[in-house]
Design a protein around this motif. Structure first.
Motif, PDB file in Angstrom:
ATOM      1  N   LYS A 266       0.759  -1.108   0.142  1.00 33.78           N
ATOM      2  CA  LYS A 266       0.082   0.015  -0.055  1.00 33.78           C
ATOM      3  C   LYS A 266       0.719   1.401   0.083  1.00 33.78           C
ATOM      4  CE  LYS A 266      -4.344   1.474   0.779  1.00 33.78           C
ATOM      5  NZ  LYS A 266      -5.476   1.533  -0.337  1.00 33.78           N
TER       6      LYS A 266
ATOM      7  N   GLU B 205      -3.717   2.594  -4.769  1.00 34.24           N
ATOM      8  CA  GLU B 205      -4.883   2.328  -5.186  1.00 34.24           C
ATOM      9  C   GLU B 205      -5.476   0.962  -5.111  1.00 34.24           C
ATOM     10  OE1 GLU B 205      -1.423   1.899  -8.552  1.00 34.24           O
ATOM     11  OE2 GLU B 205      -1.849   2.983  -6.682  1.00 34.24           O
TER      12      GLU B 205
ATOM     13  N   ASN C 197      -6.457  -2.012  -2.859  1.00 34.32           N
ATOM     14  CA  ASN C 197      -7.309  -2.053  -1.476  1.00 34.32           C
ATOM     15  C   ASN C 197      -7.137  -3.728  -1.138  1.00 34.32           C
ATOM     16  OD1 ASN C 197      -8.218   0.623  -1.519  1.00 34.32           O
ATOM     17  ND2 ASN C 197      -9.574   0.048  -3.342  1.00 34.32           N
TER      18      ASN C 197
ATOM     19  N   VAL D 252      -8.423  -2.875  -7.184  1.00 32.26           N
ATOM     20  CA  VAL D 252      -8.032  -1.380  -7.428  1.00 32.26           C
ATOM     21  C   VAL D 252      -9.082  -0.484  -7.648  1.00 32.26           C
ATOM     22  CG1 VAL D 252      -6.699  -0.037  -8.887  1.00 32.26           C
ATOM     23  CG2 VAL D 252      -5.816  -2.343  -8.732  1.00 32.26           C
ATOM     24  N   TYR D 253      -9.505   0.406  -6.839  1.00 30.18           N
ATOM     25  CA  TYR D 253     -10.794   1.214  -6.965  1.00 30.18           C
ATOM     26  C   TYR D 253     -12.006   0.252  -7.213  1.00 30.18           C
ATOM     27  CZ  TYR D 253      -7.091   4.864  -7.318  1.00 30.18           C
ATOM     28  OH  TYR D 253      -6.052   5.535  -7.271  1.00 30.18           O
TER      29      TYR D 253
END
Length: 375
Positions: free
Chosen positions: A227, A232, A234, A253-254
């Motif tokens: 991270k 980006e 998670n 990612v997002y």
């Protein structure tokens, strides 16, 4: 737990004539610096082959003449071996063994011989009479269960080199992964507090699965390091691709899941590096050839910090051409590698005459090579 370190190695390839003069290693990190083709990778290969030879029954023999020194706790050992071509002919035995151990000796630094073989003699501590050993296996392998050898082999296994040259695109067959999951689950039913070191040799995707399922603190450490580089991301996981009947690494990612083949090579390799560096067994010897290969510039800083600061128990021998890597590692830790025809030589920065400030040392090295017409 004992502290285990590789101290030095000397090596000669009897087939090619390549000779590596004694390379002395630091207990923490040794950076091999040199132009392409001078023998840096050959040094890593000599280390890896020799340590595997000491613990592996099935390693293919090569015509090498090698001596290496290693320390276990306060005790220092020197192991020498010479493998050469077998020219004998036996009409009763198929000619399968191309090479054999012509010489081997293990002794401590005080000179006490623990085991030795020559063409005429065989000597092993604790035995008055020794049966003829297998000529295609190290004595360390053949006597690995003996009382005086077993502790040495146990510690040498911690020196087993981890060469970070990973296949970041490899996936795991569905059937294999499901069998693995069942075995791991059963293992934790029997012992829910087993140390992670038991799994440290496994491929990265399996280690991601195990840490996430059974070692949440270690997984959190991995995720935190990832991270720090890739805000980006998670989550990191290993998931099934039912269409291809495989399991692979995936990231979120997002809110969008990216499977392994959809992740950039640099990002994936960085994740693999982080997992390896955090999950390695204590006191491992880590070999990394051209550390910077495939990594983004922003990744190099974080990984170098992880390599240099987080795992002080590990011993690293790495090669690099990248100024960011070279400048981050103290020139006191450098071994400058040069090749004189078939002989690989090595020098400290001081011996090479570039023992200046860290920044100046690197540029003095480059300027010297340029002045001598090497670049």
């Amino acid at each position: 737990m004992l502290n285990v370190k590789l101290k030095w190695i000397e090596f000669e390839n009897l087939r090619t004539g390549l000779k590596i003069e004694r390379v002395v290693f630091n207990d923490d990190i040794t950076l091999l610096v040199g132009l392409s083709g001078v023998g840096k990778t050959q040094i890593l290969n000599a280390i890896e082959y020799s340590l595997k030879l000491a613990v592996n029954k099935n390693l293919r023999l090569e015509p090498y003449n090698t001596t290496l020194c290693f320390q276990i706790g306060e005790e220092v050992y020197v192991w020498s071996y010479r493998i050469q071509q077998d020219h004998t002919e036996d009409i009763f035995e198929p000619k399968e063994i191309k090479y054999f151990f012509a010489y081997e000796k293990l002794q401590n630094i005080k000179g006490d011989i623990l085991m030795q073989r020559t063409p005429d003699t065989i000597q092993v501590t604790g035995y008055d009479k020794v049966p003829t050993p297998k000529k295609d296996e190290s004595l360390l392998v053949q006597y690995s269960e003996d009382a005086f050898v077993k502790p040495i082999i146990s510690e040498m296994l911690k020196l087993y080199p981890i060469e970070i040259e990973m296949d970041v695109r490899g996936a795991i067959a569905q059937e294999s992964f499901n069998m693995f999951k069942a075995k791991i689950k059963e293992s934790f039913k029997e012992n829910e507090k087993q140390p992670f070191e038991k799994f440290s040799h496994l491929p990265v995707p399996l280690k991601i699965y195990i840490t996430k399922e059974y070692y949440p603190q270690m997984y959190a450490q991995i995720f935190s390091a990832v991270k720090e580089l890739f805000m980006e991301i998670n989550s990191i996981d290993i998931v099934e691709d039912p269409d291809r009947e495989i399991y692979m690494v995936a990231i979120d990612v997002y809110g969008k899941r990216l499977l392994q083949h959809e992740i950039s090579n640099g990002m994936l390799k960085t994740i693999y590096y982080i997992v390896e560096l955090i999950t390695m067994s204590k006191n491992s010897l880590v070999l990394i050839d051209e550390f910077e290969n495939g990594l983004g510039v922003n990744c190099i800083d974080v990984l170098a910090e992880l390599l240099l600061g987080e795992r002080r128990d590990l011993q690293f021998v790495i090669t690099s051409h990248h100024p960011k890597i070279i400048n981050q590692i103290s020139n006191k830790k450098w071994k400058i590698i040069e090749r004189d025809i078939a002989t690989v030589k090595n020098f400290t920065a001081e011996e090479y005459g570039i023992m200046h400030s860290q920044h100046d040392a690197y540029f003095n090295l480059i300027n010297r090579w340029e002045f001598e017409g090497k670049i």
